[in-house]
Write an enzyme that holds these catalytic residues in place. Structure first.
Site, PDB file in Angstrom:
ATOM      1  N   HIS A  86      64.770  19.237 107.025  1.00  0.00           N
ATOM      2  CA  HIS A  86      65.744  19.784 106.072  1.00  0.00           C
ATOM      3  C   HIS A  86      65.142  20.119 104.708  1.00  0.00           C
ATOM      4  O   HIS A  86      65.837  20.628 103.840  1.00  0.00           O
ATOM      5  CB  HIS A  86      66.899  18.788 105.908  1.00  0.00           C
ATOM      6  CG  HIS A  86      66.433  17.496 105.283  1.00  0.00           C
ATOM      7  ND1 HIS A  86      65.557  16.634 105.914  1.00  0.00           N
ATOM      8  CD2 HIS A  86      66.683  16.948 104.072  1.00  0.00           C
ATOM      9  CE1 HIS A  86      65.296  15.615 105.110  1.00  0.00           C
ATOM     10  NE2 HIS A  86      65.967  15.773 103.996  1.00  0.00           N
ATOM     11  N   ASP A  87      63.867  19.804 104.513  1.00  0.00           N
ATOM     12  CA  ASP A  87      63.202  20.092 103.236  1.00  0.00           C
ATOM     13  C   ASP A  87      62.212  21.245 103.332  1.00  0.00           C
ATOM     14  O   ASP A  87      61.616  21.625 102.318  1.00  0.00           O
ATOM     15  CB  ASP A  87      62.414  18.857 102.757  1.00  0.00           C
ATOM     16  CG  ASP A  87      63.301  17.679 102.402  1.00  0.00           C
ATOM     17  OD1 ASP A  87      64.463  17.893 102.024  1.00  0.00           O
ATOM     18  OD2 ASP A  87      62.812  16.534 102.505  1.00  0.00           O
ATOM     19  N   GLU A 147      58.975   8.129 105.649  1.00  0.00           N
ATOM     20  CA  GLU A 147      58.632   9.414 105.039  1.00  0.00           C
ATOM     21  C   GLU A 147      57.721   9.142 103.848  1.00  0.00           C
ATOM     22  O   GLU A 147      58.107   8.399 102.934  1.00  0.00           O
ATOM     23  CB  GLU A 147      59.890  10.156 104.574  1.00  0.00           C
ATOM     24  CG  GLU A 147      59.571  11.581 104.149  1.00  0.00           C
ATOM     25  CD  GLU A 147      60.457  12.116 103.035  1.00  0.00           C
ATOM     26  OE1 GLU A 147      60.548  13.340 102.896  1.00  0.00           O
ATOM     27  OE2 GLU A 147      61.037  11.318 102.266  1.00  0.00           O
ATOM     28  N   ASP A 186      63.451   7.225 103.746  1.00  0.00           N
ATOM     29  CA  ASP A 186      63.231   8.260 102.747  1.00  0.00           C
ATOM     30  C   ASP A 186      62.213   7.815 101.692  1.00  0.00           C
ATOM     31  O   ASP A 186      62.342   6.722 101.123  1.00  0.00           O
ATOM     32  CB  ASP A 186      64.585   8.540 102.070  1.00  0.00           C
ATOM     33  CG  ASP A 186      64.589   9.802 101.234  1.00  0.00           C
ATOM     34  OD1 ASP A 186      64.402  10.886 101.813  1.00  0.00           O
ATOM     35  OD2 ASP A 186      64.782   9.702 100.006  1.00  0.00           O
ATOM     36  N   ASP A 190      69.273   7.462 108.404  1.00  0.00           N
ATOM     37  CA  ASP A 190      68.435   7.716 107.241  1.00  0.00           C
ATOM     38  C   ASP A 190      68.623   6.556 106.273  1.00  0.00           C
ATOM     39  O   ASP A 190      69.757   6.154 105.998  1.00  0.00           O
ATOM     40  CB  ASP A 190      68.849   9.036 106.580  1.00  0.00           C
ATOM     41  CG  ASP A 190      67.658   9.817 106.066  1.00  0.00           C
ATOM     42  OD1 ASP A 190      66.869   9.226 105.302  1.00  0.00           O
ATOM     43  OD2 ASP A 190      67.517  11.002 106.423  1.00  0.00           O
TER      44      ASP A 190
END
Ligand code: TEU
Length: 570
Positions: free
Chosen positions: A344-345, A272, A209, A101
């Site tokens: 995870h969100d 993302e 991210d 990440d």
């Protein structure tokens, strides 16, 4: 498609590990690298090609590691660099790549860069972040004196006052996540150098991210501007100033040149990008432009709420079809899709888009998985999704851990919302639904830890766990194994064209995939009532079943939540 060999990731499936909740190896109740090492066999058995590892860098953990204070090391909470190397080798030994990440829109406020930046207005690192005086004619700290009216993703303003200098710093997320100033070439070079070091270490790419937020729209005078007011809060929507800003393509092309050019093509990059449109995604993922391989878009996970995630509305299947259909068509000839329900969100897909009641949980989880994996694009499986993990039955504020949820509660209640309603919305939409520990077995802490887990284990783990599913050929886990293998085996799954069928039907999601004269027909009943397949799609009735989620029965009827991948007679 050109005659060149298509990139390896067209046939790949990615598995996301959120380390804090995956597997604990030292009994502190928090997952770690040692834990992932213990579970590498689970990943190999599933057959995934890539692991995307959510952040493991040193961090104050204000946002579970998405607030990084050192890009070059591993947080002791998770282990050591030596263990990281061991994990990388273990994955590589099983033919699994590892993608890190990359969180470089912001750092932690405890990163030495920010500590230095904040230390003085003449610091050489001052211009590495976004510092601004109070709004013209207002005193620092006065309500409304923030340099712009933007609403933070995590509630409240996007600016925090630094008392010592009397200036504000920008943070699109929590106040402990100050935004880096990408206008500054020194910042960019520092990030690229750090990325090169991870690649030299052997990692296989990055999930980037909120990478479409790094270019802020500053005018020639360096000014940032207010956005239109938002309902119910004293803030505005600043997104026009920071989503896909004016230099975003330039920055990503520069990153590509500085970091990826000339490296072996085993690498994977996925950006993302909240709010990205399909037109923009074509540009980001056009190989000729050398930016990123694929993006995470958010359209389909925004269809079941109104305006913001805390105001749910029922999903209309037609909207989902229209959205997915547009993305499939939009990236058919240029670019590439990434495919996901969960991460995870996001709350758990089986609870959100499926039906997690005992009667339909297994069938709807396998149906949704089939639907997703048979699209054209690279599928992502989020830990626990492969065993049908569901939302947590939250009943009290104390059960939540996530900064987004907790800040939202404070802000909503302060603005007069009914706390019971706020809690109900959190129960449904909180990111913590995705963050409860992976359910490995039926033991009290689900095999996740020998200690006390940092967030409660879902009580349904006694029935819903990996151990119970491993040897069961009808399990959600076994079904994922088959879907992943199908993508590896069938070129038409990886590369075939996509055509949506029955776009206006509310309960049957159907499409074809075709490649070089080979066609698959995919039919999914996304509801609780049987559907007359013979009337809807007669060609489906005589077709051979390549893969289904229910035992074969009457070919003319699609049972509740049944999914079939068919090969019509030619
Ligand atoms: O998330 C970006 C993002 O815009 C949304 O997912 C948002 O955080 C929220 O979940 C919407 O409800 C990324 C990470 O995936 C997330 O975990 C981080 O908190 C965030 O960036 C900040 O780094």
């Amino acid at each position: 498609m050109s005659t060149e060999e298509p990139p390896w990731w067209t046939r790949a499936v990615v598995y996301q590990v959120y380390p804090r909740s995956f597997q604990d190896s030292d009994g502190d109740g928090i997952g770690d690298l040692g834990g992932i090492l213990q579970r590498v066999d689970h990943l190999a058995d599933l057959g995934v090609d890539v692991v995307w590892l959510s952040p493991v860098y040193p961090s104050p953990q204000a946002d579970n590691g998405y607030d990084i204070s050192d890009y070059e090391d591993i947080d002791p909470l998770f282990g050591t660099l030596a263990q990281f190397d061991e994990l990388l080798a273990a994955l590589h030994g099983r033919g699994i790549r590892l993608v890190m990440d990359l969180v470089v829109n912001h750092t932690s406020d405890e990163h030495p860069w920010f500590v230095e930046s904040r230390s003085s207005t003449d610091s050489p690192k001052r211009a590495w972040y976004w510092w601004r005086p109070p709004r013209e004619g207002m005193a620092a700290g006065q309500p409304g004196a923030e340099p712009t009216n933007w609403h933070s993703f995590f509630s409240g303003p996007t600016w925090t006052l630094d008392q010592d200098s009397g200036e504000y710093y920008l943070h699109l997320f929590a106040r402990k996540q100050p935004d880096l100033n990408w206008e500054n070439p020194e910042v960019r070079q520092a990030v690229y150098a750090m990325m090169r070091r991870w690649l030299d270490r052997g990692v296989d790419g990055f999930r980037m991210d909120v990478i479409n937020m790094i270019s802020k729209d500053v005018g020639p005078d360096g000014a940032l501007h207010d956005g239109p007011p938002l309902p119910g809060v004293p803030y505005g929507d600043g997104s026009a100033s920071y989503l896909c800003g004016p230099r975003i393509h330039e920055f990503l092309q520069e990153m590509h040149r500085e970091v990826f050019a000339g490296r072996p093509d085993r690498l994977l990059t996925v950006g993302e990008m909240p709010g990205v449109t399909v037109e923009q995604a074509r540009l980001f993922t056009d190989p000729a432009r050398a930016e990123v391989d694929m993006v995470f878009q958010f359209e389909h996970v925004g269809l079941d709420f109104d305006g913001d995630k805390w105001h749910p509305r029922p999903l209309r299947m037609r909207d989902l079809k229209a959205s997915f259909g547009r993305w499939q068509a939009g990236l058919a000839d240029v670019g590439w899709n990434s495919l996901y329900w969960d991460n995870h969100d996001q709350p758990r897909a089986v609870s959100r888009f499926g039906d997690d009641s005992p009667r339909f949980r297994r069938d709807s989880a396998t149906c949704l998985a089939t639907l997703l994996h048979l699209h054209r694009g690279t599928p992502y499986v989020y830990q626990g999704e492969e065993i049908g993990m569901a939302n947590f039955p939250f009943t009290a504020l104390e059960q939540f851990r996530d900064v987004e949820s907790l800040n939202h509660h404070v802000q909503a209640v302060a603005h007069g919302a009914d706390p019971a309603e706020v809690l109900a919305a959190m129960r449904r939409a909180s990111r913590d639904n995705a963050r409860t520990p992976v359910q490995w077995d039926a033991s009290p802490a689900a095999g996740f830890t020998t200690g006390t887990p940092w967030i409660a284990v879902n009580p349904d783990h006694r029935e819903w766990n990996a151990a119970a599913q491993r040897e069961d050929p009808t399990s959600v886990l076994a079904h994922h194994r088959r879907l992943i293998a199908l993508r590896h085996e069938e070129p038409v799954v990886a590369l075939g064209d996509f055509t949506m069928l029955l776009p206006d039907h509310d309960d049957v999601y159907a499409f074809t995939r075709s490649l070089d004269g080979d066609t698959l027909l995919v039919v999914c009943n996304v509801g609780p009532a049987p559907q007359p397949l013979a009337d809807l799609l007669p060609e489906a009735v005589g077709a051979g079943v390549v893969l289904g989620n229910l035992p074969e029965d009457d070919p003319a009827v699609l049972r509740p939540w049944e999914a079939r991948v068919l090969r019509p007679a030619r």
